[in-house]
Design a protein around this motif. Structure first.
Motif, PDB file in Angstrom:
ATOM      1  N   LYS A   1      56.308  -0.908  78.539  1.00 39.72           N
ATOM      2  CA  LYS A   1      57.374  -1.705  77.946  1.00 39.72           C
ATOM      3  C   LYS A   1      56.785  -2.945  77.298  1.00 39.72           C
ATOM      4  O   LYS A   1      55.928  -3.621  77.853  1.00 39.72           O
ATOM      5  CB  LYS A   1      58.368  -2.116  79.026  1.00 39.72           C
ATOM      6  N   GLY A   2      57.254  -3.231  76.062  1.00 42.61           N
ATOM      7  CA  GLY A   2      56.777  -4.408  75.361  1.00 42.61           C
ATOM      8  C   GLY A   2      57.227  -5.689  76.049  1.00 42.61           C
ATOM      9  O   GLY A   2      58.357  -5.793  76.529  1.00 42.61           O
ATOM     10  N   ILE A   3      56.353  -6.694  76.071  1.00 43.22           N
ATOM     11  CA  ILE A   3      56.632  -7.961  76.748  1.00 43.22           C
ATOM     12  C   ILE A   3      56.731  -9.065  75.702  1.00 43.22           C
ATOM     13  O   ILE A   3      55.816  -9.263  74.906  1.00 43.22           O
ATOM     14  CB  ILE A   3      55.540  -8.304  77.772  1.00 43.22           C
ATOM     15  N   SER A   4      57.852  -9.774  75.717  1.00 43.37           N
ATOM     16  CA  SER A   4      58.077 -10.848  74.746  1.00 43.37           C
ATOM     17  C   SER A   4      57.553 -12.175  75.279  1.00 43.37           C
ATOM     18  O   SER A   4      57.240 -12.318  76.465  1.00 43.37           O
ATOM     19  CB  SER A   4      59.574 -10.962  74.438  1.00 43.37           C
ATOM     20  N   ASN A   5      57.464 -13.159  74.371  1.00 42.65           N
ATOM     21  CA  ASN A   5      57.065 -14.531  74.702  1.00 42.65           C
ATOM     22  C   ASN A   5      55.704 -14.600  75.401  1.00 42.65           C
ATOM     23  O   ASN A   5      55.493 -15.408  76.306  1.00 42.65           O
ATOM     24  CB  ASN A   5      58.130 -15.200  75.575  1.00 42.65           C
ATOM     25  N   VAL A   6      54.791 -13.748  74.987  1.00 40.57           N
ATOM     26  CA  VAL A   6      53.421 -13.778  75.504  1.00 40.57           C
ATOM     27  C   VAL A   6      52.567 -14.596  74.536  1.00 40.57           C
ATOM     28  O   VAL A   6      52.607 -14.374  73.316  1.00 40.57           O
ATOM     29  CB  VAL A   6      52.850 -12.358  75.671  1.00 40.57           C
TER      30      VAL A   6
ATOM     31  N   GLU B   1      60.355  -9.812  70.624  1.00 43.04           N
ATOM     32  CA  GLU B   1      61.081  -9.097  71.687  1.00 43.04           C
ATOM     33  C   GLU B   1      60.497  -7.716  71.963  1.00 43.04           C
ATOM     34  O   GLU B   1      60.745  -7.134  73.038  1.00 43.04           O
ATOM     35  CB  GLU B   1      62.564  -8.975  71.329  1.00 43.04           C
ATOM     36  N   ASN B   2      59.717  -7.178  71.058  1.00 42.70           N
ATOM     37  CA  ASN B   2      59.078  -5.872  71.264  1.00 42.70           C
ATOM     38  C   ASN B   2      57.639  -5.990  71.748  1.00 42.70           C
ATOM     39  O   ASN B   2      56.937  -4.976  71.843  1.00 42.70           O
ATOM     40  CB  ASN B   2      59.120  -5.063  69.954  1.00 42.70           C
ATOM     41  N   GLY B   3      57.180  -7.199  71.993  1.00 44.38           N
ATOM     42  CA  GLY B   3      55.801  -7.399  72.443  1.00 44.38           C
ATOM     43  C   GLY B   3      54.800  -7.352  71.303  1.00 44.38           C
ATOM     44  O   GLY B   3      53.611  -7.127  71.539  1.00 44.38           O
ATOM     45  N   ARG B   4      55.239  -7.602  70.084  1.00 49.00           N
ATOM     46  CA  ARG B   4      54.383  -7.464  68.897  1.00 49.00           C
ATOM     47  C   ARG B   4      54.046  -8.835  68.329  1.00 49.00           C
ATOM     48  O   ARG B   4      54.881  -9.737  68.296  1.00 49.00           O
ATOM     49  CB  ARG B   4      55.099  -6.630  67.839  1.00 49.00           C
ATOM     50  N   ALA B   5      52.797  -9.002  67.901  1.00 41.66           N
ATOM     51  CA  ALA B   5      52.367 -10.241  67.256  1.00 41.66           C
ATOM     52  C   ALA B   5      51.350  -9.895  66.181  1.00 41.66           C
ATOM     53  O   ALA B   5      50.635  -8.884  66.273  1.00 41.66           O
ATOM     54  CB  ALA B   5      51.770 -11.209  68.274  1.00 41.66           C
ATOM     55  N   GLU B   6      51.302 -10.714  65.132  1.00 48.89           N
ATOM     56  CA  GLU B   6      50.383 -10.482  64.019  1.00 48.89           C
ATOM     57  C   GLU B   6      49.419 -11.662  63.888  1.00 48.89           C
ATOM     58  O   GLU B   6      49.816 -12.818  64.039  1.00 48.89           O
ATOM     59  CB  GLU B   6      51.151 -10.288  62.711  1.00 48.89           C
ATOM     60  N   ILE B   7      48.166 -11.323  63.601  1.00 46.73           N
ATOM     61  CA  ILE B   7      47.122 -12.320  63.413  1.00 46.73           C
ATOM     62  C   ILE B   7      46.485 -12.090  62.045  1.00 46.73           C
ATOM     63  O   ILE B   7      46.133 -10.955  61.695  1.00 46.73           O
ATOM     64  CB  ILE B   7      46.048 -12.226  64.515  1.00 46.73           C
ATOM     65  N   SER B   8      46.343 -13.151  61.288  1.00 43.03           N
ATOM     66  CA  SER B   8      45.689 -13.042  59.976  1.00 43.03           C
ATOM     67  C   SER B   8      44.170 -13.045  60.178  1.00 43.03           C
ATOM     68  O   SER B   8      43.611 -14.006  60.712  1.00 43.03           O
ATOM     69  CB  SER B   8      46.106 -14.211  59.077  1.00 43.03           C
ATOM     70  N   LEU B   9      43.528 -11.979  59.749  1.00 40.54           N
ATOM     71  CA  LEU B   9      42.080 -11.874  59.873  1.00 40.54           C
ATOM     72  C   LEU B   9      41.354 -12.808  58.916  1.00 40.54           C
ATOM     73  O   LEU B   9      40.164 -13.091  59.107  1.00 40.54           O
ATOM     74  CB  LEU B   9      41.648 -10.429  59.652  1.00 40.54           C
ATOM     75  N   ASN B  10      42.059 -13.261  57.888  1.00 38.51           N
ATOM     76  CA  ASN B  10      41.434 -14.223  56.993  1.00 38.51           C
ATOM     77  C   ASN B  10      41.199 -15.557  57.699  1.00 38.51           C
ATOM     78  O   ASN B  10      40.307 -16.323  57.335  1.00 38.51           O
ATOM     79  CB  ASN B  10      42.309 -14.440  55.755  1.00 38.51           C
ATOM     80  N   GLU B  11      42.032 -15.832  58.739  1.00 36.47           N
ATOM     81  CA  GLU B  11      41.874 -17.074  59.488  1.00 36.47           C
ATOM     82  C   GLU B  11      40.838 -16.936  60.604  1.00 36.47           C
ATOM     83  O   GLU B  11      40.086 -17.876  60.872  1.00 36.47           O
ATOM     84  CB  GLU B  11      43.217 -17.498  60.080  1.00 36.47           C
TER      85      GLU B  11
END
Length: 514
Positions: free
Chosen positions: A326-331, A348-358
């Motif tokens: 189960k996805g965990i939010s607010n991590v 809310e689905n446990g998903r986050a995005e990171i820019s690889l350029n940074e």
């Protein structure tokens, strides 16, 4: 014989003796009686007559009593001057102290003049006193679950040995619990004691009665004590890597020294009613509390975060899930790459995005932290996308084919050529679509994953039908195994998981400790 020489010799011999016979004081001491009686605490007054029977005046006469020191206290008197054949009377005092033993004692009244001592013997009898007191040393209140010790004491106030009987009775609200009696003696100023032990008595009021009889004197004393239980409540939870257990009273104040056992390790609450236990591994932790003799058991589940990822061009997509998937939010996510750090928070689905350029491409360390879970950390390698291949693909898909059909008539006949591999691609796509659809709608899904000392298995029933009598076996060296549904057993080096029934799309999870 001529008598004169003889007389002369006698005078010569007497001459040195005459100076030795000198006048000096001589006193006589007398009392009206020579025998006295008293009890401890009494004062005996003795009139003493002092007479000078000498032919010389007596100066600085001291009159005092000589006798035993323990149990007695004496006074003295002084006479500054006493002429020959003169007498005077002084009063001496004997104080019989409380620790004086019964019996008859020989004393002397002494008169002293210079180096000369004059004595008069007397006798003093200390009468026997029969007395004693009772005491019960016990606290007024005891917490339920504590042992009770009561000390019974009989203290002799007599100056002689006393002989008698001592007995006690212990009562609860339901009736007599214990009793005993003794025939004994007690030496002067000594005491008799007995410890009454009551292991962990029930809640209620208790009464101790102590009785004694010595030389016809009977005494009784009663003492009550209460065994009580406080109205204690507790809470147990996991937060930021720590299991917290807090015990409070009915006013909400923390209670100190309450025994708390976590996974077999014994603690006691601090002045704020807290016990803290660091949870380094996921699992279910057993907690046992002794609330004033009331034993309570509870459980705290500690979950661990799991990280999965995928790269889409210049974006790193991260997913945080628990052991069930189960996805965990607010991590909180921290990604550390060659170019620096980047932070993010899962949705809310446990998903986050990171820019690889940074962060930069290459080796990237990702950390996931949550107050509700044990954090996770992984290292991944992000590859820099190839711009050329991406540009060619986009140009090909956007070719304006309708314009080419209108301008070149020969392109109308192109469909008559051979289709090449296109029919085969359609067939394979159809087969794959049918297979995946069949799996999704009719076949159960089983996912397995191992993390350190834990092995996780997830079973999900298909969408269109449930599962009955599912049996899962895994050859693995297991220490313990738990499941959210069904029965789990460990047979040697094999774990067997049996589920009677799962409804459509229903999930079940197995956790194995290696």
């Amino acid at each position: 014989m001529n008598k004169w020489p003889a007389i002369a010799i006698i005078l010569v011999l007497m001459f040195p003796i005459v100076p030795l016979v000198k006048a000096q004081p001589l006193i006589i001491i007398s009392v009206s009686q020579e025998y006295f009686e008293g009890r401890p605490g009494d004062i005996i007054k003795i009139p003493v007559t002092v007479r000078n029977v000498g032919n010389e005046t007596a100066y600085n006469i001291t009159v005092y009593i000589s006798g035993p020191v323990k149990g007695f206290q004496y006074t003295m008197a002084a006479i500054s001057k006493l002429e020959p054949n003169q007498n005077t009377t002084v009063e001496l005092t004997i104080y019989i102290k409380d620790d004086a033993r019964a019996g008859t004692y020989d004393l002397k009244i002494v008169g002293r003049v210079g180096a000369l001592l004059f004595e008069k013997p007397i006798k003093v009898r200390v009468l026997t006193v029969i007395d004693y007191k009772l005491d019960i040393q016990v606290k007024d209140r005891y917490l339920y679950g504590s042992d009770v010790e009561a000390t019974l004491i009989v203290k002799s106030l007599s100056n002689g040995v006393i002989v008698g009987t001592i007995s006690y009775e212990l009562y609860s609200e339901e009736g007599l619990l214990k009793k005993d009696s003794w025939v004994t003696y007690i030496n002067p100023q000594d005491k008799w004691s007995y410890t009454l032990f009551l292991p962990k008595p029930d809640v209620g009021k208790y009464t101790i009665i102590l009785r004694a009889e010595f030389a016809g004197i009977t005494k009784t004393i009663t003492k009550n004590f209460l065994v009580y239980r406080r109205n204690l409540t507790y809470e147990a939870y996991f937060e930021n890597g720590i299991i917290y257990v807090r015990v409070v009273d009915k006013e909400g104040n923390g209670v100190k020294d309450v025994p708390v056992e976590i996974e077999g390790v014994l603690f006691k609450t601090d002045p704020y009613g807290l016990v803290k236990y660091e949870a380094k591994e996921p699992g279910v932790y057993k907690i046992k509390l002794n609330l004033d003799g009331r034993i309570v058991e509870t459980f705290v589940e500690v979950k661990k975060l799991f990280i999965s990822w995928e790269q889409k061009n210049g974006t790193l997509i991260l997913y945080t899930r628990d052991a069930s998937g189960k996805g965990i939010s607010n991590v909180s996510i921290e990604a550390i790459g060659p170019n620096g750090r980047v932070y993010a928070v899962t949705d809310e689905n446990g998903r986050a995005e990171i820019s690889l350029n940074e962060t930069g491409y290459g080796l990237i360390t990702v950390k996931a932290e949550s107050s509700r879970y044990i954090g996770a950390e992984i290292s991944i390698t992000a590859e820099k996308p190839k711009p050329k291949e991406t540009t060619i693909t986009i140009t090909t898909t956007r070719t304006p084919t309708p314009i080419q059909l209108n301008e070149t008539p020969t392109q109308i006949e192109q469909p008559k050529r051979g289709y090449g591999y296109l029919p085969i691609i359609f067939v394979i796509s159809a087969v794959l679509f049918g297979t995946t659809s069949y799996v999704a709608f009719f076949m159960p899904i089983i996912l397995e994953e191992q993390l350190d000392k834990y092995y996780f298995v997830k079973v999900k029933a298909p969408k269109l039908r449930g599962i009955k009598n599912l049996r899962y076996e895994k050859v693995i060296n297991a220490v313990d195994a738990r499941a959210t549904k069904g029965k789990v057993s460990i047979d040697g080096n094999k774990v067997v998981w049996e589920i009677e029934e799962l409804g459509p799309e229903e999930e079940a999870f197995l956790q194995v400790l290696l």
